[in-house]
Design an enzyme around this catalytic site. Sequence first.
Site, PDB file in Angstrom:
ATOM      1  N   HIS A 162       6.528   3.527 -10.279  1.00 41.75           N
ATOM      2  CA  HIS A 162       7.616   2.923 -11.039  1.00 41.75           C
ATOM      3  C   HIS A 162       7.749   1.425 -10.755  1.00 41.75           C
ATOM      4  O   HIS A 162       7.890   0.619 -11.679  1.00 41.75           O
ATOM      5  CB  HIS A 162       8.934   3.625 -10.724  1.00 41.75           C
ATOM      6  CG  HIS A 162       9.038   4.980 -11.352  1.00 41.75           C
ATOM      7  ND1 HIS A 162       8.401   6.080 -10.824  1.00 41.75           N
ATOM      8  CD2 HIS A 162       9.698   5.409 -12.459  1.00 41.75           C
ATOM      9  CE1 HIS A 162       8.665   7.134 -11.580  1.00 41.75           C
ATOM     10  NE2 HIS A 162       9.439   6.757 -12.575  1.00 41.75           N
ATOM     11  N   ILE A 163       7.691   1.040  -9.472  1.00 40.54           N
ATOM     12  CA  ILE A 163       7.833  -0.373  -9.130  1.00 40.54           C
ATOM     13  C   ILE A 163       6.557  -1.133  -9.437  1.00 40.54           C
ATOM     14  O   ILE A 163       6.574  -2.192 -10.082  1.00 40.54           O
ATOM     15  CB  ILE A 163       8.236  -0.545  -7.653  1.00 40.54           C
ATOM     16  CG1 ILE A 163       9.631   0.041  -7.408  1.00 40.54           C
ATOM     17  CG2 ILE A 163       8.207  -2.024  -7.258  1.00 40.54           C
ATOM     18  CD1 ILE A 163      10.062   0.058  -5.960  1.00 40.54           C
ATOM     19  N   ASP A 182      -4.567   3.082  -7.433  1.00 39.76           N
ATOM     20  CA  ASP A 182      -3.670   4.170  -7.066  1.00 39.76           C
ATOM     21  C   ASP A 182      -4.521   5.402  -6.793  1.00 39.76           C
ATOM     22  O   ASP A 182      -5.534   5.626  -7.473  1.00 39.76           O
ATOM     23  CB  ASP A 182      -2.670   4.451  -8.196  1.00 39.76           C
ATOM     24  CG  ASP A 182      -1.450   5.226  -7.715  1.00 39.76           C
ATOM     25  OD1 ASP A 182      -0.331   4.719  -7.859  1.00 39.76           O
ATOM     26  OD2 ASP A 182      -1.611   6.348  -7.179  1.00 39.76           O
ATOM     27  N   ASP A 265       9.377  -7.695   3.525  1.00 37.39           N
ATOM     28  CA  ASP A 265      10.772  -7.260   3.421  1.00 37.39           C
ATOM     29  C   ASP A 265      11.061  -6.018   4.264  1.00 37.39           C
ATOM     30  O   ASP A 265      12.213  -5.662   4.463  1.00 37.39           O
ATOM     31  CB  ASP A 265      11.094  -6.969   1.945  1.00 37.39           C
ATOM     32  CG  ASP A 265      12.554  -6.648   1.696  1.00 37.39           C
ATOM     33  OD1 ASP A 265      13.418  -7.455   2.114  1.00 37.39           O
ATOM     34  OD2 ASP A 265      12.843  -5.599   1.096  1.00 37.39           O
ATOM     35  N   GLU A 270      13.552  -1.804  12.395  1.00 36.96           N
ATOM     36  CA  GLU A 270      14.583  -2.607  11.744  1.00 36.96           C
ATOM     37  C   GLU A 270      15.925  -2.396  12.426  1.00 36.96           C
ATOM     38  O   GLU A 270      16.240  -1.274  12.849  1.00 36.96           O
ATOM     39  CB  GLU A 270      14.683  -2.228  10.266  1.00 36.96           C
ATOM     40  CG  GLU A 270      13.400  -2.525   9.495  1.00 36.96           C
ATOM     41  CD  GLU A 270      13.508  -2.204   8.009  1.00 36.96           C
ATOM     42  OE1 GLU A 270      14.576  -1.687   7.592  1.00 36.96           O
ATOM     43  OE2 GLU A 270      12.548  -2.480   7.270  1.00 36.96           O
ATOM     44  N   HIS A 293      15.008  -6.342   4.377  1.00 35.97           N
ATOM     45  CA  HIS A 293      14.963  -5.100   3.593  1.00 35.97           C
ATOM     46  C   HIS A 293      15.967  -5.148   2.426  1.00 35.97           C
ATOM     47  O   HIS A 293      16.806  -4.259   2.259  1.00 35.97           O
ATOM     48  CB  HIS A 293      15.260  -3.883   4.481  1.00 35.97           C
ATOM     49  CG  HIS A 293      14.645  -2.620   3.960  1.00 35.97           C
ATOM     50  ND1 HIS A 293      14.162  -1.646   4.788  1.00 35.97           N
ATOM     51  CD2 HIS A 293      14.437  -2.171   2.695  1.00 35.97           C
ATOM     52  CE1 HIS A 293      13.685  -0.639   4.061  1.00 35.97           C
ATOM     53  NE2 HIS A 293      13.845  -0.945   2.783  1.00 35.97           N
ATOM     54  N   ILE A 294      15.843  -6.197   1.622  1.00 34.88           N
ATOM     55  CA  ILE A 294      16.790  -6.408   0.521  1.00 34.88           C
ATOM     56  C   ILE A 294      16.133  -6.270  -0.849  1.00 34.88           C
ATOM     57  O   ILE A 294      16.692  -6.696  -1.861  1.00 34.88           O
ATOM     58  CB  ILE A 294      17.451  -7.801   0.620  1.00 34.88           C
ATOM     59  CG1 ILE A 294      16.374  -8.898   0.623  1.00 34.88           C
ATOM     60  CG2 ILE A 294      18.344  -7.900   1.848  1.00 34.88           C
ATOM     61  CD1 ILE A 294      16.916 -10.294   0.395  1.00 34.88           C
ATOM     62  N   GLY A 295      14.946  -5.667  -0.902  1.00 37.46           N
ATOM     63  CA  GLY A 295      14.244  -5.545  -2.173  1.00 37.46           C
ATOM     64  C   GLY A 295      15.107  -4.953  -3.275  1.00 37.46           C
ATOM     65  O   GLY A 295      15.076  -5.403  -4.416  1.00 37.46           O
ATOM     66  N   GLY A 296      15.898  -3.938  -2.935  1.00 36.11           N
ATOM     67  CA  GLY A 296      16.751  -3.298  -3.926  1.00 36.11           C
ATOM     68  C   GLY A 296      18.209  -3.670  -3.809  1.00 36.11           C
ATOM     69  O   GLY A 296      19.070  -3.013  -4.413  1.00 36.11           O
TER      70      GLY A 296
END
Length: 412
Positions: A162-163, A182, A265, A270, A293-296
């Site tokens: 999806h990403i 993939d 990210d 963490e 870790h702010i990708g989303g």
Amino acid sequence: MSAPTSFPKEKIKILLLEGVHKDSIKVLEAADYSNIEWLPHALSEEDLLEKINDAHFVGIRSKTQMTRKIIENAPKLMGIACFCIGTNQVDLQAATEMGVAVFNSPYSNTRSVAELVIAECVMLMRRIPERSHQAHKGIWLKDATRSYELRGKTLGIVGYGHIGSQVSVLAEALGMKVQYFDVIPKLPLGNADAVDSLDQLIKTSDVLTLHVPADESTKYMIKKAQLEMMPKGSYLINLSRGNVVELESLRDLLKSGHIAGAAVDVFPLEPKSKDEKFSSPLQDLRNVILTPHIGGSTQEAQQNIAKDAAFKIVSYLDKGTTVGSHTVPELSLTSNAGNATHRILHIHRNVPGVLSEVNSTLSGLNVNIVGQFLKTNPEIGYVVLDVEKSASEEALSGLLDVGHTIRARILY
């Protein structure tokens, strides 16, 4: 208005933790669920044990740890909704054994992550991190040395889900040549090209971006050997999982200049809170973008996650639908409310003979089965039965006595 349930909706308690976006409450209230407790933070194990004692559904983000102890001491718990991408914070084995449905929202932040990848491509290829650092120090580093446009460059995408596929579309719109690899064959979007191997992708990409899940096959899949395959002056972006890239080797190749820059990210370790110090081998490198870790982490993504997870709660409570569950087998169901049937949900251990006993029990009670739906996974089975209204209470009583039953209830 949603289908009525046998258990009054105002008595179904839904506990939402960690300040999940309040659009989730709107979705729940629109379905007539009003017994909702919303808290802006995570709870300690002791406080969670107290709060969850009478909860039927709990919504969490990434900080709340739904351990076996918590799940086994939540006698009314029917489901857990993770308002985030993963489910690592939930003991899925314990939830499976207890017949507790666990949902998450794996695709709601797709656009947010994809946009950050493209932004970091631009930032790295224009040497923005270094130039910003120098400008803050009063140094005017105005030149075109080692600065490039995205147009005409080759983007290699590892993982075309999806990403990855949405990154592909955005990159192509900016004039990049897109190729991907993939392990599962995927049809390309736009003019993207599939390549035959990961090594081929690595060797022929100006920018390599990673979008793979966390499992044994992806653990440190990008080590020193793979990094050395990258063309001199290329770039690496990792917004997937923290243990996909060997960071010490990446640091060495960044310092040598073989890799021109990187954006990371996600990390193997963490911090659990803002108060805990963050440490990484990539710190203090001027050609590296480090983000926590702010990708989303956008308002749009949080809204999408809130709505998606809340709809899954409503679908399970209203219809028994388990699509997206990681524990109870997946069934997509429509509501039969308003006709002459009641719906019974039966969750049992997946051992031979249970379904036969279910049917023989109902047959012995002269219960007419109007509809029956079954799905199993290796550990548990999920049977949904639509039976005549006049016989539903007797049917439930008989089903509770079926061997290997985990839980059963009349939905409506």
